[in-house]
Design a protein around this motif. Structure first.
Motif, PDB file in Angstrom:
ATOM      1  N   THR A   7      -5.156   3.901  -4.485  1.00 10.79           N
ATOM      2  CA  THR A   7      -4.013   3.194  -3.914  1.00 10.79           C
ATOM      3  C   THR A   7      -4.427   1.830  -3.386  1.00 10.79           C
ATOM      4  O   THR A   7      -3.722   0.840  -3.586  1.00 10.79           O
ATOM      5  CB  THR A   7      -3.392   4.032  -2.778  1.00 10.79           C
TER       6      THR A   7
ATOM      7  N   TRP B  94       0.835  -1.197   0.000  1.00 13.33           N
ATOM      8  CA  TRP B  94       0.000   0.000   0.000  1.00 13.33           C
ATOM      9  C   TRP B  94       0.876   1.255   0.000  1.00 13.33           C
ATOM     10  O   TRP B  94       0.627   2.188  -0.763  1.00 13.33           O
ATOM     11  CB  TRP B  94      -0.939  -0.005   1.205  1.00 13.33           C
TER      12      TRP B  94
ATOM     13  N   SER C 162       2.478   1.716  -3.343  1.00 10.16           N
ATOM     14  CA  SER C 162       1.485   2.020  -4.374  1.00 10.16           C
ATOM     15  C   SER C 162       1.080   3.491  -4.363  1.00 10.16           C
ATOM     16  O   SER C 162       0.647   4.016  -5.390  1.00 10.16           O
ATOM     17  CB  SER C 162       0.243   1.140  -4.196  1.00 10.16           C
ATOM     18  N   VAL C 163       1.213   4.150  -3.236  1.00 16.66           N
ATOM     19  CA  VAL C 163       0.897   5.585  -3.181  1.00 16.66           C
ATOM     20  C   VAL C 163       1.734   6.340  -4.209  1.00 16.66           C
ATOM     21  O   VAL C 163       1.230   7.207  -4.925  1.00 16.66           O
ATOM     22  CB  VAL C 163       1.144   6.162  -1.766  1.00 16.66           C
TER      23      VAL C 163
END
Length: 87
Positions: free
Chosen positions: A57, A14, A17-18
């Protein structure tokens, strides 16, 4: 794999992925057709929507994490398949 490990790995997916999602759909003040704010960079986004970024995201991180878990379960790519001779 233990649940705690899965949660920690998902959190890493996570967080990474931002940085993949942040540039998607960014419009500057010039592109939006509004007045430029003095002192603000010309490349700064016109609107910052953290909710939309969090949703995008989460979708990207979940897809990548699902691929990771599937690879872990089915063994599509293993360390033995990688060529370390060139290092």
């Amino acid at each position: 794999m233990r649940v705690q490990s899965l949660i920690a790995i998902y959190a890493l997916f996570w967080a990474f992925s931002v940085f993949l999602v942040l540039p998607w759909g960014v419009r500057t003040s010039a592109e939006a057709g509004v007045e430029h704010v003095p002192g603000q960079s010309e490349s700064a986004p016109h609107e910052f929507r953290p909710g939309r970024i969090a949703i995008r995201t989460t979708i990207v991180a979940t897809a990548l994490f699902a691929l990771f878990v599937a690879n872990y379960h089915f063994g599509w790519v293993t360390p033995q398949m990688l060529d370390y001779a060139g290092i």
